[in-house]
Design a protein around this motif. Structure first.
Motif, PDB file in Angstrom:
ATOM      1  N   ILE A  32     -19.429  43.271 -54.655  1.00 48.78           N
ATOM      2  CA  ILE A  32     -19.593  44.005 -53.275  1.00 48.78           C
ATOM      3  C   ILE A  32     -19.700  42.980 -52.225  1.00 48.78           C
ATOM      4  O   ILE A  32     -20.447  42.149 -52.218  1.00 48.78           O
ATOM      5  N   GLY A  69     -17.217  49.490 -56.248  1.00 42.33           N
ATOM      6  CA  GLY A  69     -17.088  48.247 -55.651  1.00 42.33           C
ATOM      7  C   GLY A  69     -15.535  47.488 -56.243  1.00 42.33           C
ATOM      8  O   GLY A  69     -14.641  48.273 -56.500  1.00 42.33           O
ATOM      9  N   CYS A 103     -26.416  48.548 -54.618  1.00 43.82           N
ATOM     10  CA  CYS A 103     -25.229  49.158 -54.289  1.00 43.82           C
ATOM     11  C   CYS A 103     -25.444  50.352 -53.207  1.00 43.82           C
ATOM     12  O   CYS A 103     -26.179  51.369 -54.083  1.00 43.82           O
ATOM     13  N   ILE A 162     -23.714  46.892 -49.338  1.00 43.10           N
ATOM     14  CA  ILE A 162     -24.840  46.379 -49.897  1.00 43.10           C
ATOM     15  C   ILE A 162     -26.146  47.034 -49.192  1.00 43.10           C
ATOM     16  O   ILE A 162     -26.201  47.194 -47.908  1.00 43.10           O
ATOM     17  N   GLU A 165     -22.513  54.296 -57.864  1.00 46.06           N
ATOM     18  CA  GLU A 165     -22.010  52.751 -58.186  1.00 46.06           C
ATOM     19  C   GLU A 165     -20.715  52.449 -57.796  1.00 46.06           C
ATOM     20  O   GLU A 165     -19.896  53.501 -58.341  1.00 46.06           O
ATOM     21  N   ALA A 186     -18.458  51.292 -50.444  1.00 46.16           N
ATOM     22  CA  ALA A 186     -19.463  50.376 -51.275  1.00 46.16           C
ATOM     23  C   ALA A 186     -20.256  49.371 -50.273  1.00 46.16           C
ATOM     24  O   ALA A 186     -19.223  48.356 -50.078  1.00 46.16           O
TER      25      ALA A 186
END
Length: 297
Positions: free
Chosen positions: A200, A259, A122, A115, A257, A113
């Protein structure tokens, strides 16, 4: 013990011993069927290699870790940092790896995960879609086993009434009951309903030293992510003097999604379902010489 503690923090909780579900099937799609057989946990590296300044030369390999914990070919689950040397950027690693044995190559089911450089949201990717190694960097908290079917502890908790997150509640319950005796556990759980606060790490390591928890939280990127989230967790009731990170949980999903898990943000509707086992052994690998307690949340 766990059920009693959970009921103090959740409206409804049930803990029982069951056969481990087949983890190769939905929603897990893991490369091993279970989390049983010689269960052990490893704390590798540590937050002091990330904070205050990242020591990017700290790179490890899950196949090597499996040998170091005396379980070559181990099935490993856990939370760590991806290798910035491989990715070229900083990212969260959701580790899910059947490590290599004499007979079989490694099967890497991990996720990363990071940016998204485009929309700053995400970007969750299957590790093996881009890379063919089993490396990670800086730190990881890992649960390892032979990946066999067998009896596991099933944990259900719905409707959070207290302040503690699911993992902290389990860990503090163990600490309260077992006191000085450290009890470590690991495995996987699903946030089946609701939403959760997830962070994240930025793709770039901080140029300025991160000296406080406030510095760290200002650097991290926080999101609210929706269920279902499949979480890999390792926690130890108390640190017996090895400078452990006492709890660490990373999650992925099939909707893009994932993190580092902090807490559910929908206490009334949240539902947790987990499969965990106590570890028989703890391994501390490459413990930082210089340490601190910043950024351990």
């Amino acid at each position: 013990v766990l059920q009693k503690g959970l009921k103090e923090n959740f409206a409804d909780a049930e803990v029982s011993v069951v056969d481990c579900p087949d983890l190769t099937k939905e929603p897990f799609h893991f490369p091993a069927k279970g989390i049983c057989g010689k269960p052990r946990i490893a704390d590798v590296g540590g937050v002091p290699y990330l904070i205050p300044v990242a020591q990017t030369e700290k790179v490890y390999d899950l196949n090597t870790v499996a040998k170091e914990i005396k379980l070559p070919g181990a099935f490993i689950l856990g939370a760590g940092a991806a290798s910035s040397k491989i990715l070229g950027v900083n990212a969260e690693l959701i580790a899910i790896v059947q490590t290599k044995s004499e007979k079989k190559p490694a099967v890497n089911g991990s996720y990363i995960a990071q940016i998204n450089p485009g929309d700053k949201g995400c970007l969750l990717e299957k590790y093996s879609s881009k890379y063919d190694d089993c490396e990670f960097g800086l730190l990881a908290n890992l649960y390892a086993s032979e990946g066999q079917p067998g009896k596991v502890i099933e944990v259900k908790a719905n409707g959070r009434t207290g302040e503690l997150n699911f993992v902290t509640c389990l860990r503090q319950t163990l600490e309260k009951h077992y006191g000085e005796k450290p009890v470590g556990m690991g495995g996987t759980f699903i946030i089946q309903k609701g939403k959760a606060k997830i962070h994240i790490m930025p793709t770039e390591f901080s140029a300025c030293p991160l000296n406080t928890d406030e510095d760290v939280n200002n650097w991290l990127k926080f999101f609210e992510m929706k269920a279902p989230l499949i979480c890999q967790t390792v926690f130890v009731s108390r640190d017996p003097g090895f400078d452990l990170r006492v709890e660490h949980t990373h999650c992925f999903s099939h909707h893009g999604e994932g993190g580092h898990y902090h807490q559910d943000t929908s206490p009334d509707s949240v539902q947790y379902l987990g499969y965990l086992l106590p570890a028989e052994q703890l391994f501390r690998i490459d413990r930082p010489q210089e340490t601190h307690l910043v950024g351990r949340d």
